[in-house]
Structures are given as C-alpha cells and as structure tokens.
Design an enzyme around this catalytic site. Structure first.
Site, PDB file in Angstrom:
ATOM      1  N   ARG A 182       0.932  -1.196  -0.054  1.00  7.52           N
ATOM      2  CA  ARG A 182       0.105   0.184  -0.069  1.00  7.52           C
ATOM      3  C   ARG A 182       0.763   1.210   0.028  1.00  7.52           C
ATOM      4  NH1 ARG A 182      -2.455  -3.666  -0.446  1.00  7.52           N
ATOM      5  NH2 ARG A 182      -4.268  -4.650   0.539  1.00  7.52           N
ATOM      6  N   SER A 265     -10.343  -1.071   4.231  1.00  4.83           N
ATOM      7  CA  SER A 265      -9.490  -1.237   5.507  1.00  4.83           C
ATOM      8  C   SER A 265      -8.975   0.146   5.973  1.00  4.83           C
ATOM      9  CB  SER A 265      -8.345  -2.035   5.035  1.00  4.83           C
ATOM     10  OG  SER A 265      -8.631  -3.330   4.457  1.00  4.83           O
ATOM     11  N   GLU A 361      -4.579   3.218   6.875  1.00 10.45           N
ATOM     12  CA  GLU A 361      -4.412   3.247   5.441  1.00 10.45           C
ATOM     13  C   GLU A 361      -4.948   4.165   4.758  1.00 10.45           C
ATOM     14  OE1 GLU A 361      -5.092  -0.843   3.794  1.00 10.45           O
ATOM     15  OE2 GLU A 361      -5.587   0.223   1.801  1.00 10.45           O
TER      16      GLU A 361
HETATM   17  C1  LIG Z   1     -15.214  -1.374   0.535  1.00  9.79           C
HETATM   18  C2  LIG Z   1     -14.066  -0.980   0.269  1.00  9.79           C
HETATM   19  C3  LIG Z   1     -13.103  -2.089  -0.155  1.00  9.79           C
HETATM   20  C4  LIG Z   1     -11.793  -1.752  -0.315  1.00  9.79           C
HETATM   21  N1  LIG Z   1     -11.078  -2.921  -0.504  1.00  9.79           N
HETATM   22  C5  LIG Z   1      -9.760  -2.490  -0.901  1.00  9.79           C
HETATM   23  C6  LIG Z   1      -8.954  -3.641  -1.243  1.00  9.79           C
HETATM   24  O1  LIG Z   1      -9.273  -4.950  -1.133  1.00  9.79           O
HETATM   25  N2  LIG Z   1      -7.566  -3.325  -1.621  1.00  9.79           N
HETATM   26  C7  LIG Z   1      -7.268  -2.414  -1.583  1.00  9.79           C
HETATM   27  O2  LIG Z   1      -5.763  -2.076  -1.968  1.00  9.79           O
HETATM   28  N3  LIG Z   1      -7.914  -1.126  -1.203  1.00  9.79           N
HETATM   29  C8  LIG Z   1      -9.259  -1.418  -0.954  1.00  9.79           C
HETATM   30  N4  LIG Z   1      -9.930  -0.203  -0.601  1.00  9.79           N
HETATM   31  C9  LIG Z   1      -9.355   1.102  -0.621  1.00  9.79           C
HETATM   32  C10 LIG Z   1      -9.550   1.797  -1.833  1.00  9.79           C
HETATM   33  O3  LIG Z   1     -10.607   1.349  -2.936  1.00  9.79           O
HETATM   34  C11 LIG Z   1      -8.614   1.849  -2.827  1.00  9.79           C
HETATM   35  O4  LIG Z   1      -7.326   2.698  -2.127  1.00  9.79           O
HETATM   36  C12 LIG Z   1      -8.396   2.840  -4.147  1.00  9.79           C
HETATM   37  O5  LIG Z   1      -7.420   2.732  -4.754  1.00  9.79           O
HETATM   38  C13 LIG Z   1      -8.893   4.357  -3.931  1.00  9.79           C
HETATM   39  O6  LIG Z   1      -9.538   4.766  -4.858  1.00  9.79           O
HETATM   40  P1  LIG Z   1     -10.139   6.167  -5.203  1.00  9.79           P
HETATM   41  O7  LIG Z   1     -10.586   6.564  -6.415  1.00  9.79           O
HETATM   42  O8  LIG Z   1     -11.448   6.002  -4.312  1.00  9.79           O
HETATM   43  O9  LIG Z   1      -9.144   7.374  -4.712  1.00  9.79           O
HETATM   44  P2  LIG Z   1      -9.110   8.137  -3.451  1.00  9.79           P
HETATM   45  O10 LIG Z   1      -9.671   7.736  -2.190  1.00  9.79           O
HETATM   46  O11 LIG Z   1     -10.068   9.575  -3.760  1.00  9.79           O
HETATM   47  O12 LIG Z   1      -7.684   8.762  -3.308  1.00  9.79           O
HETATM   48  C14 LIG Z   1      -6.770   7.725  -2.790  1.00  9.79           C
HETATM   49  C15 LIG Z   1      -5.394   8.205  -3.252  1.00  9.79           C
HETATM   50  O13 LIG Z   1      -5.142   8.651  -4.423  1.00  9.79           O
HETATM   51  C16 LIG Z   1      -4.638   9.866  -4.752  1.00  9.79           C
HETATM   52  N5  LIG Z   1      -5.158   9.958  -6.158  1.00  9.79           N
HETATM   53  C17 LIG Z   1      -6.504   9.925  -6.762  1.00  9.79           C
HETATM   54  N6  LIG Z   1      -6.199  10.021  -7.888  1.00  9.79           N
HETATM   55  C18 LIG Z   1      -5.076  10.770  -8.397  1.00  9.79           C
HETATM   56  C19 LIG Z   1      -4.466  10.992  -9.614  1.00  9.79           C
HETATM   57  N7  LIG Z   1      -5.214  10.962 -10.647  1.00  9.79           N
HETATM   58  N8  LIG Z   1      -3.260  11.522  -9.421  1.00  9.79           N
HETATM   59  C20 LIG Z   1      -2.501  11.630  -8.236  1.00  9.79           C
HETATM   60  N9  LIG Z   1      -3.065  11.174  -6.895  1.00  9.79           N
HETATM   61  C21 LIG Z   1      -4.370  10.491  -6.860  1.00  9.79           C
HETATM   62  C22 LIG Z   1      -5.407  10.796  -3.577  1.00  9.79           C
HETATM   63  O14 LIG Z   1      -4.634  12.067  -3.371  1.00  9.79           O
HETATM   64  C23 LIG Z   1      -5.301   9.794  -2.492  1.00  9.79           C
HETATM   65  O15 LIG Z   1      -4.015  10.105  -1.954  1.00  9.79           O
HETATM   66  C24 LIG Z   1     -11.353  -0.518  -0.616  1.00  9.79           C
HETATM   67  C25 LIG Z   1     -12.396   0.571  -0.272  1.00  9.79           C
HETATM   68  C26 LIG Z   1     -13.619   0.344   0.079  1.00  9.79           C
HETATM   69  C27 LIG Z   1     -14.544   1.311   0.506  1.00  9.79           C
END
Ligand SMILES: Cc1cc2nc3c(=O)[nH]c(=O)nc-3n(C[C@H](O)[C@H](O)[C@H](O)COP(=O)(O)OP(=O)(O)OC[C@H]3O[C@@H](n4cnc5c(N)ncnc54)[C@H](O)[C@@H]3O)c2cc1C
Length: 366
Positions: A182, A265, A361
């Site tokens: 991560r 998480s 995380e």
């Molecule tokens: C129900 C649930 C289950 C999940 N299961 C998992 C799992 O199994 N494994 C796992 O690893 N994660 C999991 N996650 C966490 C999450 O889905 C991931 O971290 C995902 O990658 C976040 O994507 P997001 O588009 O929502 O990003 P955001 O939450 O909006 O942002 C996450 C990070 O990325 C950065 N970011 C976003 N877009 C850009 C861009 N274009 N350029 C630069 N930086 C950027 C943001 O600044 C921030 O630091 C889960 C979340 C939920 C709600």
C-alpha cells in the site's frame, strides 16, 4: 471539458458519506483542461496559500474511497473525468514485451473494476484478483491496491503524470514508483504536491496464468482439493469464473459504501521484526500471521482490533464493522471527528495490548 465549482459539497465524492465542503472543486477531462485549471488566477492563489501554510497545494481525489476529510477543505480539490482503455503499443525494450505480455493504457479517471471487467471479457490475465476494489485507476496506481495475493504494482509498466512544477508530462516506469505494501512515491508530500496521474499503462497476459494461492478463492470455486498439476492441465476455472468468485467473496464480507459509509480497510496490517512476532506468538499461540521475508512477519490488524473487543462496537455514530474489524463505518450521520476519535482509541488500545502502533491506511486530510 472542465468544471470549476466554488464552495462545493464533497458528499458525492467520498464513500464515508461526509457532507464536507471544498473551497473549490475542479474537474477536468484532458491534460490541457488540467493546465488551464492550474493557471486560473483564483486557483493558483488558493494553491499558493496552502503552500504558504506548509500544506500540499491541492488534493487530487479519485472516487474518495480511501480518504477522510477531517473537516471542510480550505483549498482546491482536483478530480479527473477522463475514462478509457486502449491497447498500447509495445516497444522492444518495454518490460511487457520481454515478458510476452500486452500493454493496456488506462485513463486515470476510469473505474478500476471496469478495467478488471474489460480484461476478463477480452481474455487478459492479471487484474482478476483485484476485481471490485472501489475507486479509479489513477488512484489505484498511487495506492498500490492489493487483494488475494496480487498487487497492482505486479501489473504496472508505466505511470504517466502531469508535473505541476515543471508544467510538462512525466513518465515513471513501474520500477521507479517506489512500490511496497500500500505504498508508492506518489503517497509522499514531495511527489504528491508535484505529480498528477493522467494514465496508467498495465502489462497483462494473454497466456493463462491464475493466482489461486488464497484458500478463500479456491473454496469459492469448489477446487480446494484439486492439485496444482491438475489445475494447470485443465482450462477451468476460467478467468471470468475467478473474477466472479472474487466478487462473491468481497460482497459477502465487505460493506457496500452505498449502504453503509466506509473506506475499506481503515488500518494497514503491521509488518514486524521476527523477534517481536515470536514474543507475541508465545503469548497468543493462535495469532494469525503471514511471512513477509526471512526477518519480517505481517500480523492482521483486524485480528488485533478484534482481540481488543472492538468487533461490531460503536463509539458515538462511528463503528467497527461486524464482519471485518479492519473496516470502520459511519453508522449514520457520524462526523469526521467521530471517525477520528474511534481510530485513535483503537490505535491506543492495540498498542496497550500488543505493543504495536497500527497506522491508518486511509488518507486523513486536514
Ligand atoms: C468497500 C471497500 C473495499 C476496499 N477494498 C480494498 C482492497 O481490497 N484493497 C485495496 O488496496 N484497497 C481497498 N479499498 C481502498 C480503495 O478502494 C483504494 O485505495 C482505491 O485505490 C482508492 O481509489 P479512489 O479512486 O477512491 O481514490 P481516493 O480515495 O479518492 O484517493 C486515494 C489516493 O489517491 C490519490 N489520487 C487519486 N487520484 C489521483 C490522481 N489522478 N493522481 C494523483 N493522485 C491521485 C489521492 O490523492 C489519495 O492519496 C477498499 C475501499 C472500500 C470502500
């Protein structure tokens, strides 16, 4: 296309369901739109004001599924609207070519699960175990998402960015991304304030190659007792069957953010020196654990939280999900402060019991 909204509600942009506001929300489609946004005098002034306070000049969000704004955000929130997946050319020295893979270029705003669905439909192996992870592809590359024995860093060839400082495009090869559990360089302030991911180039395989080491996947597919040799000789399970199994497992144990606010998480699983692990194992012989390397072991934070008695419990309107203690949930109307208070209480309780300070995380902003 670009959209600039002042005093914008971020309610539709975070899966915790927090109705917080950003001074400016700016959404863009092309790199040119992004350049124009960054050059806008009001936006540039807000970014400078944040820099002067020692903060990041902006926050770039994806779907907001791994972040918690601790209150209204006094600066600029950026969001990429560009979506799309295309087969990219393979140059002679690319690592994809050396491994006999093909390359997919995915725009940063594409939902990650759409990439997994596309690959399953087109017979491209690699992302299937990462099915149904919420969020966008740009964020997935920043976060180094992982599940069931696979991390996106295993699949990343290149990450294309916009360099805000230099005002030009910049390409990171996968090996330059500083990937770990991560973890990536783009999570840290120096690069986070400078680079915005615009697209991600993945290397995926046409040859059949599945990751079925995780017992839960085998169980969901009804193949626990099938040997590795028989699996290799057979054409089952198919790629789509593996994707469907992963989706079933996830739907059974993780809360749907549309129904109950959460960010997946909340804590990372701590990786500890073996001396620490062995001392704990002597005290808790049933403690689950995973070998990381010869010197380090990973301990599930969810198990430790459960041992502290937090599973299914609430503190105000914030709670610990009953099926998975690693997930903090908004029981309805919780404020960011209530989630943060629950987080801090759990961190202190785990440290008091196990001597390990677990870390969020989730990105805590503000
Ligand atoms: C129900 C649930 C289950 C999940 N299961 C998992 C799992 O199994 N494994 C796992 O690893 N994660 C999991 N996650 C966490 C999450 O889905 C991931 O971290 C995902 O990658 C976040 O994507 P997001 O588009 O929502 O990003 P955001 O939450 O909006 O942002 C996450 C990070 O990325 C950065 N970011 C976003 N877009 C850009 C861009 N274009 N350029 C630069 N930086 C950027 C943001 O600044 C921030 O630091 C889960 C979340 C939920 C709600």
């Amino acid at each position: 296309m670009k959209k600039i909204i002042k005093d914008a509600s971020l309610l539709p942009y975070n899966t915790f369901g927090m109705d917080i506001k950003a001074t400016v929300l700016a959404e863009y489609d092309t790199v040119n739109d992004l350049r124009e946004i960054l050059a806008d005098p009001t936006i540039a002034a807000l970014m400078q004001a944040e820099r002067d306070k020692g903060n990041l000049p902006f926050w770039h969000i994806g779907s907001g599924s791994n972040l918690l704004f601790k209150g209204d955000y006094p600066g600029v929130v950026l969001h990429c609207l560009a979506k799309g997946i295309r087969m990219a050319s393979t140059n002679d020295d690319s690592s994809a070519n050396r491994e006999g893979a093909c390359r997919l270029e995915v725009k940063a705003g594409t939902l990650w699960d759409d990439v997994c669905a596309y690959c399953a439909e087109h017979g491209l192996y690699g992302p299937e175990n990462l099915s149904l992870i919420p969020g966008e592809t740009g964020a997935a590359a920043v976060q180094n998402i992982g599940a069931y024995g696979v991390e996106i860093s295993d699949l990343i060839d290149e990450v294309k960015c916009w360099d805000v400082e230099e005002g030009k495009e910049h390409l990171f090869r996968g090996e330059e991304m500083g990937y770990g559990y991560r973890e990536s360089r783009l999570k840290h302030a120096a690069d986070k304030s400078r680079y915005i991911v615009t697209s991600v180039v993945l290397k995926v395989q046409k040859a059949r190659k599945l990751h079925l080491e995780y017992a839960g996947i085998k169980r969901a597919l009804g193949i626990e007792n099938v040997s590795e040799t028989d699996l290799l000789a057979s054409d089952r399970p198919t790629l789509q069957e593996v994707r469907d199994a992963v989706i079933r497992i996830r739907e059974g144990k993780l809360p749907d953010p549309k129904v109950i606010g959460n960010a997946g998480s909340f804590f990372k699983n701590p990786v500890v020196d073996n001396s620490v692990f062995e001392a704990l194992l002597a005290q808790y012989p049933d403690m689950p654990h995973y070998v990381v390397d010869q010197e380090h072991t990973k301990i599930p934070a969810g198990w430790m939280i459960e041992q502290c008695g937090w599973k299914g419990k609430n503190l105000g309107r914030a709670g610990v999900y009953e099926k998975q203690s690693l997930v903090l949930v908004n029981r309805g109307g919780a404020s960011p402060d209530e989630i943060v208070r629950l987080c801090r209480t759990i961190v202190d309780d785990v440290e008091a019991k196990f001597g390990i300070r677990i870390e969020p995380e989730v990105n805590l902003i503000g």
